[in-house]
Design a protein around this motif. Structure first.
Motif, PDB file in Angstrom:
ATOM      1  N   GLN A  54       0.593  -1.349   0.134  1.00 50.92           N
ATOM      2  CA  GLN A  54       0.113   0.095   0.206  1.00 50.92           C
ATOM      3  C   GLN A  54       0.860   1.384   0.099  1.00 50.92           C
ATOM      4  OE1 GLN A  54      -3.411  -0.017  -0.371  1.00 50.92           O
ATOM      5  NE2 GLN A  54      -3.729  -1.999  -0.286  1.00 50.92           N
ATOM      6  N   ALA A  55       2.210   1.146   0.053  1.00 45.55           N
ATOM      7  CA  ALA A  55       3.196   2.365   0.351  1.00 45.55           C
ATOM      8  C   ALA A  55       3.647   2.650  -0.973  1.00 45.55           C
ATOM      9  CB  ALA A  55       4.101   2.077   1.167  1.00 45.55           C
ATOM     10  N   ALA A  56       4.298   1.911  -1.818  1.00 42.52           N
ATOM     11  CA  ALA A  56       4.923   2.016  -3.125  1.00 42.52           C
ATOM     12  C   ALA A  56       4.069   2.688  -4.128  1.00 42.52           C
ATOM     13  CB  ALA A  56       5.881   1.096  -3.395  1.00 42.52           C
ATOM     14  N   PRO A  57       4.425   3.794  -4.855  1.00 43.49           N
ATOM     15  CA  PRO A  57       5.583   4.546  -4.727  1.00 43.49           C
ATOM     16  C   PRO A  57       5.415   5.766  -4.095  1.00 43.49           C
ATOM     17  CG  PRO A  57       4.758   5.076  -6.622  1.00 43.49           C
ATOM     18  CD  PRO A  57       3.624   4.144  -5.920  1.00 43.49           C
ATOM     19  N   PHE A  58       4.098   6.079  -3.357  1.00 43.32           N
ATOM     20  CA  PHE A  58       3.650   7.484  -2.781  1.00 43.32           C
ATOM     21  C   PHE A  58       4.315   7.443  -1.430  1.00 43.32           C
ATOM     22  CE2 PHE A  58       0.336   6.165  -5.784  1.00 43.32           C
ATOM     23  CZ  PHE A  58       0.736   7.120  -6.619  1.00 43.32           C
ATOM     24  N   VAL A  59       4.862   6.638  -0.661  1.00 40.56           N
ATOM     25  CA  VAL A  59       5.491   6.710   0.474  1.00 40.56           C
ATOM     26  C   VAL A  59       7.042   6.252   0.244  1.00 40.56           C
ATOM     27  CG1 VAL A  59       5.936   5.893   2.895  1.00 40.56           C
ATOM     28  CG2 VAL A  59       3.712   6.116   1.823  1.00 40.56           C
ATOM     29  N   LEU A  95       4.488  -3.695 -16.474  1.00 39.67           N
ATOM     30  CA  LEU A  95       5.066  -2.860 -15.011  1.00 39.67           C
ATOM     31  C   LEU A  95       6.075  -1.874 -15.599  1.00 39.67           C
ATOM     32  CD1 LEU A  95       4.909  -2.516 -12.249  1.00 39.67           C
ATOM     33  CD2 LEU A  95       6.396  -4.615 -12.041  1.00 39.67           C
ATOM     34  N   LYS A  96       6.940  -2.371 -16.458  1.00 40.27           N
ATOM     35  CA  LYS A  96       7.976  -1.271 -16.957  1.00 40.27           C
ATOM     36  C   LYS A  96       7.614  -0.001 -17.683  1.00 40.27           C
ATOM     37  CE  LYS A  96      12.373  -0.476 -18.103  1.00 40.27           C
ATOM     38  NZ  LYS A  96      12.231   1.130 -18.499  1.00 40.27           N
ATOM     39  N   ALA A  97       6.428  -0.285 -18.046  1.00 40.34           N
ATOM     40  CA  ALA A  97       5.670   0.900 -18.837  1.00 40.34           C
ATOM     41  C   ALA A  97       5.284   1.767 -17.705  1.00 40.34           C
ATOM     42  CB  ALA A  97       4.631   0.589 -19.766  1.00 40.34           C
ATOM     43  N   ALA A  98       4.724   1.265 -16.727  1.00 42.20           N
ATOM     44  CA  ALA A  98       4.022   1.848 -15.616  1.00 42.20           C
ATOM     45  C   ALA A  98       5.094   2.679 -14.993  1.00 42.20           C
ATOM     46  CB  ALA A  98       3.281   0.995 -14.724  1.00 42.20           C
ATOM     47  N   LEU A  99       6.049   2.155 -14.468  1.00 33.44           N
ATOM     48  CA  LEU A  99       7.437   2.730 -13.862  1.00 33.44           C
ATOM     49  C   LEU A  99       8.043   3.770 -14.812  1.00 33.44           C
ATOM     50  CD1 LEU A  99       9.379  -0.408 -11.968  1.00 33.44           C
ATOM     51  CD2 LEU A  99       7.803   1.583 -10.992  1.00 33.44           C
ATOM     52  N   ASP A 100       8.121   3.659 -15.859  1.00 33.89           N
ATOM     53  CA  ASP A 100       8.465   4.682 -16.933  1.00 33.89           C
ATOM     54  C   ASP A 100       7.664   5.858 -16.798  1.00 33.89           C
ATOM     55  OD1 ASP A 100      10.732   3.139 -17.724  1.00 33.89           O
ATOM     56  OD2 ASP A 100       9.733   2.549 -19.621  1.00 33.89           O
ATOM     57  N   TYR A 101       6.093   5.619 -16.744  1.00 37.75           N
ATOM     58  CA  TYR A 101       5.313   6.662 -16.540  1.00 37.75           C
ATOM     59  C   TYR A 101       5.596   7.315 -15.250  1.00 37.75           C
ATOM     60  CZ  TYR A 101       1.046   9.348 -16.364  1.00 37.75           C
ATOM     61  OH  TYR A 101      -0.001  10.466 -16.078  1.00 37.75           O
ATOM     62  N   ILE A 102       5.529   6.754 -14.045  1.00 36.26           N
ATOM     63  CA  ILE A 102       5.736   7.089 -12.827  1.00 36.26           C
ATOM     64  C   ILE A 102       6.827   8.074 -12.509  1.00 36.26           C
ATOM     65  CG2 ILE A 102       6.316   6.668 -10.326  1.00 36.26           C
ATOM     66  CD1 ILE A 102       4.124   4.230 -11.028  1.00 36.26           C
ATOM     67  N   ASN A 103       8.240   7.614 -13.429  1.00 31.37           N
ATOM     68  CA  ASN A 103       9.478   8.394 -13.243  1.00 31.37           C
ATOM     69  C   ASN A 103       9.342   9.595 -14.085  1.00 31.37           C
ATOM     70  OD1 ASN A 103      10.615   6.251 -11.505  1.00 31.37           O
ATOM     71  ND2 ASN A 103      11.554   5.272 -13.265  1.00 31.37           N
ATOM     72  N   SER A 104       8.549   9.701 -15.069  1.00 31.81           N
ATOM     73  CA  SER A 104       8.567  10.827 -15.835  1.00 31.81           C
ATOM     74  C   SER A 104       7.336  11.866 -15.484  1.00 31.81           C
ATOM     75  CB  SER A 104       8.091  10.279 -17.372  1.00 31.81           C
ATOM     76  OG  SER A 104       9.063   9.449 -17.848  1.00 31.81           O
ATOM     77  N   ASN A 105       6.457  11.111 -14.541  1.00 34.26           N
ATOM     78  CA  ASN A 105       5.420  12.203 -14.273  1.00 34.26           C
ATOM     79  C   ASN A 105       5.359  12.100 -12.785  1.00 34.26           C
ATOM     80  OD1 ASN A 105       3.751  12.841 -16.784  1.00 34.26           O
ATOM     81  ND2 ASN A 105       4.496  10.575 -16.802  1.00 34.26           N
ATOM     82  N   SER A 106       6.150  11.979 -11.952  1.00 38.14           N
ATOM     83  CA  SER A 106       6.122  11.669 -10.485  1.00 38.14           C
ATOM     84  C   SER A 106       5.583  13.001  -9.643  1.00 38.14           C
ATOM     85  CB  SER A 106       7.395  11.262  -9.663  1.00 38.14           C
ATOM     86  OG  SER A 106       8.658  12.265 -10.111  1.00 38.14           O
ATOM     87  N   SER A 107       6.143  14.194 -10.090  1.00 41.70           N
ATOM     88  CA  SER A 107       5.752  15.333  -9.301  1.00 41.70           C
ATOM     89  C   SER A 107       4.157  15.790  -9.312  1.00 41.70           C
ATOM     90  CB  SER A 107       6.493  16.627  -9.951  1.00 41.70           C
ATOM     91  OG  SER A 107       6.135  17.586  -8.945  1.00 41.70           O
ATOM     92  N   ASN A 108       3.841  15.534 -10.623  1.00 40.63           N
ATOM     93  CA  ASN A 108       2.440  15.742 -10.914  1.00 40.63           C
ATOM     94  C   ASN A 108       1.377  14.764 -10.098  1.00 40.63           C
ATOM     95  OD1 ASN A 108       2.779  18.333 -12.053  1.00 40.63           O
ATOM     96  ND2 ASN A 108       2.740  17.283 -14.122  1.00 40.63           N
TER      97      ASN A 108
END
Length: 374
Positions: free
Chosen positions: A170-175, A252-265
């Motif tokens: 329940q924590a990753a990646p927001f914690v 999952l790789k595509a999801a992490l790519d998206y998170i890494n590119s848009n983490s702030s927003n």
């Protein structure tokens, strides 16, 4: 409103990545000699590096893929602990941990909670004994959304010379979780919740010395050292017998790519949605929020209770009358509900994600007001 069960919608690009694997690649790792196989190998190696980076670790070879947190915990518990070993857990654990320990015959003792439902770390040293071999803790509750104080727990484990492992479902990646900074021995993760990837993906990241001491639960083909009937000791093969969910891992790789590119927003929107939901719930009469209130640091698992009607009936009305999906009951976490005082009736859980829209939260607040207070 049920992202704590599984995130939806998935990150942009996830479905296309799964289809790309199925339509364009399709072969198995270490079993096929082709350009497609080498492309797959490169992608999976890159995903291991992404996961290691996510958890503040630099040894991608000890990132092991499973179907989910549950499978990862079972593999670890079976292979690491011996007869008479004891594990310290918290009073906020999910059945992914509690049932795994019970099933594999490992005794556990729990850190109690204080009057506010928080882990009472002043009692930690009372639990430490010669047979205690490790601590496994839920980084964030899937019932209340409360985030565990890992810094304090890590320091206690360091002083007691006990390895600390986290369930990060329940924590990753927001914690933010850093294995190095928090001196963690390992983490268990799932791909289909906050990581915005497909179901059937997840795994564990173990410190190398821990992985070396852990025996595999499942044995079989790895595509390596095929002359031996013994499982290879090399990583990651030691814990990855049989065919992995490669289409899911590409997703999952595509999801992490998206998170890494848009983490702030992405993180900002997630926090805004949580604040909006909790603030709105606080405005409704006859509702009790279980866990942190607005303005407090928490995740998106927001549980409520009410004396006005049965929670299962309320959940049914939310869906039938308003099209709102939620989860009601004990959420696979009976120990957590006992610590919160919500056992056996459980709670109704609403859990927005980063893609939840403002009007969806407003609709949920209005629907609850209508169904509970008429």
């Amino acid at each position: 409103m049920d992202n704590s069960a599984t995130s939806w919608p998935k990150a942009p690009g996830v479905a296309n990545a799964v289809l790309y694997f199925m339509n364009e690649l399709g072969c198995n790792l270490s079993r096929t000699h082709s350009d497609n196989a080498y492309q797959e190998e490169d992608a999976i190696c890159a995903l291991r590096e992404d996961i290691a980076s996510l958890f503040g670790y630099d040894d991608a070879d000890t990132v092991f893929f499973t179907q989910n947190v549950t499978e990862a915990v079972n593999i670890f518990v079976h292979g690491y602990f011996k007869k008479d070993d004891i594990v310290i857990t918290t009073s906020h654990e999910h059945n992914a941990v509690e049932r795994a320990l019970t099933c594999h015959g490992v005794k556990s003792v729990r850190i109690p909670v204080d009057e506010n439902g928080l882990s009472d770390f002043s009692r930690f040293t009372d639990l430490v004994s010669r047979n205690v071999k490790a601590v496994i803790a839920n980084a964030s509750s899937n019932v209340s959304g409360r985030i565990e104080n890992i810094a304090v727990l890590s320091e206690l484990c360091r002083k007691a010379f006990l390895p600390l492992f986290l369930d990060t479902a329940q924590a990753a990646p927001f914690v933010r979780i850093s294995m190095k900074e928090m001196e963690l021995a390992g983490v268990f993760f799932t791909g289909h919740k906050g990581l915005l990837g497909p179901q059937g993906t997840g795994g564990m990241v173990l410190r190398r010395e821990i992985a070396e001491k852990t025996s595999p639960l499942i044995a079989g083909g790895t595509g390596s050292f095929s002359d031996s009937i013994e499982m290879p000791d090399i990583f990651p093969d030691k814990f990855e017998a049989g065919t992995r969910n490669l289409p899911g891992l590409f997703g999952l790789k595509a999801a992490l790519d998206y998170i890494n590119s848009n983490s702030s927003n992405l993180f900002k929107k997630y926090e805004q949605n949580i604040f909006s939901l909790v603030s709105g719930l606080e405005s409704i009469d006859n509702i009790r929020i279980i866990g942190p209130k607005s303005g407090e640091k928490r995740t998106g698992a927001v549980s409520i209770s009410t004396d006005k009607m049965d929670l299962a009936l309320l959940a049914n009305r939310l869906y039938r009358n308003h099209g709102i999906e939620c989860r009601v009951g004990l959420h696979c976490a009976p120990i957590e509900h006992m610590s919160l005082g919500t056992y056996p009736q459980g709670t109704l859980r609403l859990s927005p994600g980063p893609f939840t829209k403002k009007d969806e939260i407003e609709k949920t607040i209005c629907a609850l007001k209508e169904e509970i207070n008429g």
